[in-house]
Structure formats: C-alpha cells, structure tokens
Motif scaffolding. Structure first.
Motif, PDB file in Angstrom:
ATOM      1  N   ALA A 155      -7.481  -3.378  -1.097  1.00 60.74           N
ATOM      2  CA  ALA A 155      -6.736  -4.305  -0.232  1.00 60.74           C
ATOM      3  C   ALA A 155      -5.882  -3.497   0.736  1.00 60.74           C
ATOM      4  O   ALA A 155      -5.594  -2.322   0.487  1.00 60.74           O
ATOM      5  N   ARG A 156      -5.475  -4.113   1.815  1.00 60.92           N
ATOM      6  CA  ARG A 156      -4.515  -3.479   2.730  1.00 60.92           C
ATOM      7  C   ARG A 156      -3.125  -4.046   2.424  1.00 60.92           C
ATOM      8  O   ARG A 156      -2.975  -5.234   2.118  1.00 60.92           O
ATOM      9  N   SER A 157      -2.110  -3.192   2.585  1.00 62.20           N
ATOM     10  CA  SER A 157      -0.729  -3.634   2.334  1.00 62.20           C
ATOM     11  C   SER A 157      -0.372  -4.832   3.200  1.00 62.20           C
ATOM     12  O   SER A 157       0.297  -5.770   2.756  1.00 62.20           O
ATOM     13  N   LYS A 158      -0.820  -4.780   4.451  1.00 59.71           N
ATOM     14  CA  LYS A 158      -0.456  -5.836   5.392  1.00 59.71           C
ATOM     15  C   LYS A 158      -0.996  -7.188   4.920  1.00 59.71           C
ATOM     16  O   LYS A 158      -0.321  -8.207   5.005  1.00 59.71           O
ATOM     17  N   THR A 159      -2.217  -7.161   4.417  1.00 60.39           N
ATOM     18  CA  THR A 159      -2.833  -8.403   3.927  1.00 60.39           C
ATOM     19  C   THR A 159      -2.086  -8.896   2.691  1.00 60.39           C
ATOM     20  O   THR A 159      -1.816 -10.099   2.553  1.00 60.39           O
ATOM     21  N   ALA A 160      -1.745  -7.965   1.806  1.00 62.97           N
ATOM     22  CA  ALA A 160      -1.003  -8.353   0.595  1.00 62.97           C
ATOM     23  C   ALA A 160       0.354  -8.942   0.990  1.00 62.97           C
ATOM     24  O   ALA A 160       0.816  -9.924   0.400  1.00 62.97           O
ATOM     25  N   ALA A 161       0.987  -8.342   2.022  1.00 63.33           N
ATOM     26  CA  ALA A 161       2.303  -8.829   2.457  1.00 63.33           C
ATOM     27  C   ALA A 161       2.202 -10.241   3.025  1.00 63.33           C
ATOM     28  O   ALA A 161       3.129 -11.046   2.893  1.00 63.33           O
ATOM     29  N   LYS A 162       1.057 -10.547   3.649  1.00 65.74           N
ATOM     30  CA  LYS A 162       0.888 -11.875   4.260  1.00 65.74           C
ATOM     31  C   LYS A 162       0.554 -12.965   3.240  1.00 65.74           C
ATOM     32  O   LYS A 162       0.772 -14.140   3.492  1.00 65.74           O
ATOM     33  N   LYS A 163      -0.021 -12.575   2.118  1.00 66.75           N
ATOM     34  CA  LYS A 163      -0.350 -13.581   1.096  1.00 66.75           C
ATOM     35  C   LYS A 163       0.935 -14.107   0.472  1.00 66.75           C
ATOM     36  O   LYS A 163       1.908 -13.363   0.310  1.00 66.75           O
ATOM     37  N   LYS A 164       0.904 -15.361   0.085  1.00 67.67           N
ATOM     38  CA  LYS A 164       2.058 -15.895  -0.644  1.00 67.67           C
ATOM     39  C   LYS A 164       2.001 -15.374  -2.072  1.00 67.67           C
ATOM     40  O   LYS A 164       0.915 -15.176  -2.620  1.00 67.67           O
ATOM     41  N   LEU A 165       3.185 -15.201  -2.665  1.00 64.80           N
ATOM     42  CA  LEU A 165       3.230 -14.714  -4.052  1.00 64.80           C
ATOM     43  C   LEU A 165       2.406 -15.635  -4.957  1.00 64.80           C
ATOM     44  O   LEU A 165       1.663 -15.177  -5.825  1.00 64.80           O
ATOM     45  N   ASP A 166       2.486 -16.937  -4.716  1.00 68.48           N
ATOM     46  CA  ASP A 166       1.726 -17.895  -5.536  1.00 68.48           C
ATOM     47  C   ASP A 166       0.221 -17.653  -5.454  1.00 68.48           C
ATOM     48  O   ASP A 166      -0.507 -17.860  -6.419  1.00 68.48           O
ATOM     49  N   GLU A 167      -0.217 -17.250  -4.258  1.00 68.61           N
ATOM     50  CA  GLU A 167      -1.662 -16.996  -4.095  1.00 68.61           C
ATOM     51  C   GLU A 167      -2.078 -15.784  -4.927  1.00 68.61           C
ATOM     52  O   GLU A 167      -3.139 -15.781  -5.557  1.00 68.61           O
ATOM     53  N   LEU A 168      -1.236 -14.750  -4.909  1.00 67.09           N
ATOM     54  CA  LEU A 168      -1.554 -13.558  -5.706  1.00 67.09           C
ATOM     55  C   LEU A 168      -1.541 -13.899  -7.196  1.00 67.09           C
ATOM     56  O   LEU A 168      -2.381 -13.425  -7.963  1.00 67.09           O
ATOM     57  N   ILE A 169      -0.588 -14.757  -7.582  1.00 64.92           N
ATOM     58  CA  ILE A 169      -0.527 -15.171  -8.994  1.00 64.92           C
ATOM     59  C   ILE A 169      -1.802 -15.952  -9.366  1.00 64.92           C
ATOM     60  O   ILE A 169      -2.378 -15.772 -10.440  1.00 64.92           O
ATOM     61  N   GLU A 170      -2.256 -16.779  -8.428  1.00 65.31           N
ATOM     62  CA  GLU A 170      -3.489 -17.547  -8.668  1.00 65.31           C
ATOM     63  C   GLU A 170      -4.682 -16.596  -8.854  1.00 65.31           C
ATOM     64  O   GLU A 170      -5.540 -16.803  -9.719  1.00 65.31           O
ATOM     65  N   LEU A 171      -4.705 -15.545  -8.037  1.00 59.89           N
ATOM     66  CA  LEU A 171      -5.793 -14.565  -8.148  1.00 59.89           C
ATOM     67  C   LEU A 171      -5.711 -13.829  -9.480  1.00 59.89           C
ATOM     68  O   LEU A 171      -6.726 -13.567 -10.125  1.00 59.89           O
ATOM     69  N   LYS A 172      -4.496 -13.525  -9.864  1.00 58.73           N
ATOM     70  CA  LYS A 172      -4.297 -12.845 -11.153  1.00 58.73           C
ATOM     71  C   LYS A 172      -4.800 -13.751 -12.293  1.00 58.73           C
ATOM     72  O   LYS A 172      -5.517 -13.303 -13.188  1.00 58.73           O
ATOM     73  N   LYS A 173      -4.454 -15.034 -12.204  1.00 60.37           N
ATOM     74  CA  LYS A 173      -4.887 -15.970 -13.254  1.00 60.37           C
ATOM     75  C   LYS A 173      -6.408 -16.109 -13.272  1.00 60.37           C
ATOM     76  O   LYS A 173      -7.019 -16.275 -14.326  1.00 60.37           O
ATOM     77  N   ALA A 174      -7.022 -16.038 -12.085  1.00 60.02           N
ATOM     78  CA  ALA A 174      -8.491 -16.159 -12.017  1.00 60.02           C
ATOM     79  C   ALA A 174      -9.166 -14.938 -12.630  1.00 60.02           C
ATOM     80  O   ALA A 174     -10.335 -14.990 -13.023  1.00 60.02           O
ATOM     81  N   GLY A 175      -8.425 -13.820 -12.696  1.00 54.70           N
ATOM     82  CA  GLY A 175      -9.014 -12.627 -13.325  1.00 54.70           C
ATOM     83  C   GLY A 175      -8.948 -11.364 -12.482  1.00 54.70           C
ATOM     84  O   GLY A 175      -9.559 -10.359 -12.845  1.00 54.70           O
ATOM     85  N   LEU A 176      -8.227 -11.403 -11.348  1.00 56.62           N
ATOM     86  CA  LEU A 176      -8.089 -10.174 -10.556  1.00 56.62           C
ATOM     87  C   LEU A 176      -7.115  -9.239 -11.284  1.00 56.62           C
ATOM     88  O   LEU A 176      -5.931  -9.536 -11.401  1.00 56.62           O
ATOM     89  N   SER A 177      -7.637  -8.134 -11.790  1.00 57.22           N
ATOM     90  CA  SER A 177      -6.815  -7.272 -12.645  1.00 57.22           C
ATOM     91  C   SER A 177      -6.045  -6.218 -11.861  1.00 57.22           C
ATOM     92  O   SER A 177      -4.926  -5.886 -12.212  1.00 57.22           O
ATOM     93  N   ARG A 178      -6.701  -5.648 -10.828  1.00 59.15           N
ATOM     94  CA  ARG A 178      -6.037  -4.533 -10.128  1.00 59.15           C
ATOM     95  C   ARG A 178      -6.426  -4.509  -8.656  1.00 59.15           C
ATOM     96  O   ARG A 178      -7.569  -4.814  -8.297  1.00 59.15           O
ATOM     97  N   LEU A 179      -5.462  -4.116  -7.821  1.00 61.88           N
ATOM     98  CA  LEU A 179      -5.754  -3.869  -6.402  1.00 61.88           C
ATOM     99  C   LEU A 179      -5.528  -2.394  -6.113  1.00 61.88           C
ATOM    100  O   LEU A 179      -4.547  -1.792  -6.575  1.00 61.88           O
ATOM    101  N   HIS A 180      -6.433  -1.819  -5.350  1.00 60.39           N
ATOM    102  CA  HIS A 180      -6.326  -0.432  -4.906  1.00 60.39           C
ATOM    103  C   HIS A 180      -5.923  -0.465  -3.435  1.00 60.39           C
ATOM    104  O   HIS A 180      -6.663  -0.998  -2.595  1.00 60.39           O
ATOM    105  N   ILE A 181      -4.736   0.062  -3.138  1.00 64.37           N
ATOM    106  CA  ILE A 181      -4.258   0.028  -1.749  1.00 64.37           C
ATOM    107  C   ILE A 181      -4.152   1.445  -1.177  1.00 64.37           C
ATOM    108  O   ILE A 181      -3.543   2.332  -1.795  1.00 64.37           O
ATOM    109  N   GLY A 182      -4.718   1.632  -0.008  1.00 61.59           N
ATOM    110  CA  GLY A 182      -4.607   2.920   0.685  1.00 61.59           C
ATOM    111  C   GLY A 182      -3.289   2.967   1.433  1.00 61.59           C
ATOM    112  O   GLY A 182      -3.190   2.513   2.565  1.00 61.59           O
ATOM    113  N   MET A 183      -2.280   3.525   0.787  1.00 59.12           N
ATOM    114  CA  MET A 183      -0.967   3.612   1.435  1.00 59.12           C
ATOM    115  C   MET A 183      -0.962   4.780   2.417  1.00 59.12           C
ATOM    116  O   MET A 183      -0.418   4.708   3.494  1.00 59.12           O
TER     117      MET A 183
END
Ligand code: SF4
Length: 390
Positions: A155-183
């Motif tokens: 993922a890109r940091s910018k995209t993660a920053a634009k997502k709502k926290l609730d959306e990330l939580i929803e992804l986590k609940k669906a089964g997204l375990s880890r994001l790899h970000i190129g800082m």
C-alpha cells in the motif's frame, strides 16, 4: 483441425495472472493480482512498473483467478490421492515445482508446499481499491481457500492516510493481516527529490492509521537513498517518522540503480552522488541510534551489506549497533575484502571473513577485478551488487 484445437485446449494447464513482484517475506504466499501496476509510478529509484499503466481489475476477474488457483490446488490434491499420498500435498507440490506447466502452477505448488496459509495481493497499491470491493475479494479468497489465514498486500502511505479508520478496521475484520508500505525516507526534501508523492506527515498519518486499525504494518526504508548530500537528514528524519508510526516491522534495503530508473540519469549527470558501502553503514548506524520504537528491524535483503543487523527494538539496539562497530573496527583491507565478498555473494556475514577458503576466494576476485592491484573501484562494486537484482 477442429479436433486438434480441442486437444490443444484440453492439455493447456489452468493459469491465472501474476504480477512482477512481492516482498521477500511473501515468497511462499499465494499471489493474487488484485490490481495491475502502480497508480503513482513516478518514484525515481523504482523501475518495476515503468511504462506500464495502472489498472483496477474487475472483482469478477479477480474471483476467477482465485477459482483457478483452487482448481490447481484441487488438481494437486487429486494427484496426491491417485499417487498414494492420501491427499497430502507436499510430495506432489515438490514434483510440480520441479516441472511446472506454467508460473501459476508453480506459485500454487510453492504455496501448498509451505502449508498453504498465506496470500499476497498484488500489485503496488491494492489499498486504492474501493474498500467494499477489497473486502469482497478478501472474503472470497478466504472462503474459497479456507487454509489461508494470512492475507497481505502493498500500500502507499497516502492511500492509507485517505482511508477512513473504519474502512481499515473493516478490512482487518475481513482478513487483511498486514500491509507493506514503501516509506523509503522520512525526510521531506528527499521525498520530494525522489518524487515519492508523499510527505513525512502523510507517512505518519497513513502508518498510524494502519497501526490503529490493528492491521500489522511493515515499513520499508531504502539505505543510501539520500546519497552523499542528504544521508544524515535521511537517517535522522526517517527514524523520527518511524518512531511516530511505531510499525511492527522496519525492513531495510540498500539503494541499487539500473538504467530503467530516472535516478540513473541523475547519477550520470552528477546531480546525485551515491554513497559508498562504508558511508551507508554510517548512515544505518545513525538511523538505528535514533530509533526509539518497538519494531522488529529486519535486514532480509541481499543488497544490505550487513544482513546480521536484525533484532527487536529497543532491547536489541545495542546488539545491532555492535555489529556495525565490528565492521567499522576492521582494518581498511579487511573492510574492502568484506565488501567485495558480500557484493560477489561469497560472504553472507562478518564471520565469513574468518573462513579461510572464502577469504582466499575473495582475495582472488579482488586481484582479478583490480587487474593485479588490491582495490576494486566503487563503480565495479555497485555493478556487482546490482547484478543480484537485475
Ligand atoms: S509507489 Fe512504489 S511501486 Fe510505485 S513507483 Fe513508487 S516505489 Fe515504485
């Protein structure tokens, strides 16, 4: 003619689309290409997707690939039963790995061989998908292949920053375990210079949000990216950003440059002066000294001079710095010998310096590359290192 075409079709092994890369830690993951290429594609030090257009793939198309992966898995299981292995997949997976009909078969066999638990969604930034669609893909993936208990993606940091926290939580609940970000860096002028398209503040905002959602986060840093001009600020500002994010993993890679990267021209026209291996180790020392977080520091990349610099922060910080001290305390000849040994793949760690046959092999290489002298020039060393990843 018709009959031949039919026969040809029946012997074609099922296949699905694969993207070009995945992180080294996902070597045994099932690869599902949820998007194609990179939506940013401008970073000067990156050539992976240059000249290729970013595309979101229709969810139905991604699901079809997942179904095909399952069909390949079922075929391998069926072969196992027929061959008397009782449905156990390791032996058949190994046979497929030795003679795979296509890349997709190879990937499924490798994934099964390793236990079939992990999947990686390609390419560069799947988080850019609509959250609902990404959730649907992850759910379908886990429902179709229930042995998968870990799903990761870039993922890109910018995209993660634009997502709502609730959306990330929803992804986590669906089964997204880890994001790899190129800082890459936390130093704004350097981020701007390399055209990363993100600021240090956005790195922090995106990274923090991922951490808060409960999704595991791995941040990648490029050692040497500041060259000779910005190495200090690159080290200290990157540490500052990492401290604020406090990711689960910090993974370092050392800058390599190829002709397909815009940075190559910058080197050629003298705008960017590369740091040497010794200078990069000094930079890494400064970075580690400034880290005050609780991350696992991982150096799992062939381009890193000292792959032994690994550990859990903060408790292993002194141990990690001791490896650097050990290198820096070597005589100039030993340092040079070690650098050439690493860059030719003869050495993997500092202890290899005391392996006589290896050391003699490195001495011979130095003799040859320096045409009878005892110093291999910097350009040759860069070329050797880049040979590993071209
Ligand atoms: S965002 Fe990542 S994949 Fe895209 S150009 Fe930059 S480094 Fe390459």
């Amino acid at each position: 003619m018709k009959k031949m075409a039919l026969e040809e079709k029946t012997i074609i092994a099922p296949s699905f689309e694969l993207g070009p890369i995945r992180p080294p830690s996902e070597a045994y993951s099932l690869l599902i290409r949820a998007t194609r290429n990179c939506p940013w594609n401008r970073c000067k030090f990156c050539s992976t997707y240059k000249g290729k257009k970013f595309q979101l793939r229709p969810v139905e198309e991604i699901k079809q690939d997942i179904k095909t992966a399952k069909a390949i898995q079922d075929k391998i299981k069926e072969l196992s039963w027929k061959s008397g292995y009782g449905g156990g997949v390791k032996e058949i997976a190994l046979m497929v790995l030795n003679n795979p009909p296509n890349e997709a078969y190879y990937n499924v066999a490798l994934w099964l061989y390793a236990g079939g638990e992990s999947a990686f969604l390609q390419d560069a930034n799947c988080l850019i998908m609509r959250t609902g669609e990404l959730v649907e893909v992850i759910r379908f993936l886990k429902g179709t292949l229930p042995s998968i208990n870990r799903v990761t993606s870039y993922a890109r940091s910018k995209t993660a920053a634009k997502k709502k926290l609730d959306e990330l939580i929803e992804l986590k609940k669906a089964g997204l375990s880890r994001l790899h970000i190129g800082m890459e860096s936390g130093y704004d002028p350097l981020l701007q210079y390399i055209d990363k398209g993100v600021t240090a503040a956005e790195h922090v905002a995106g990274g923090r949000k991922v951490v808060e959602s409960g999704i595991s986060l791995c941040e990648y840093v490029v050692l040497g990216l500041g060259g000779r001009a910005m190495w200090r600020e690159h080290a200290t500002e990157t540490a500052k950003v990492l401290n604020e994010i406090d990711p689960d993993f910090i993974r370092v890679r050392t800058l390599t440059i190829n002709k397909r990267m815009p940075l190559y021209n910058e080197v050629e026209n003298g705008n960017f002066v590369r740091a040497t291996d010794e200078e990069i180790i000094e930079e890494e020392k400064l970075l580690i000294e400034h880290l005050e977080c609780h991350s696992n520091y991982v150096s799992d990349h062939i381009t890193n001079l000292l792959q032994e610099i690994e550990g859990k922060l903060p408790q292993d910080k002194e141990k990690m710095l001791a490896s650097i001290d050990r290198f820096q305390s070597l005589s100039p000849e030993e340092k040079h010998n070690f650098i050439v040994g690493r860059r030719t793949g003869i050495y993997s760690q500092l202890d290899d310096l005391y392996n006589l046959p290896k050391r003699e092999a490195v001495e011979q290489v130095i003799h040859k590359l320096s045409q009878g002298g005892n110093q291999v020039d910097e350009k040759t060393i860069y070329t050797l290192m880049e040979g590993f990843i071209s």
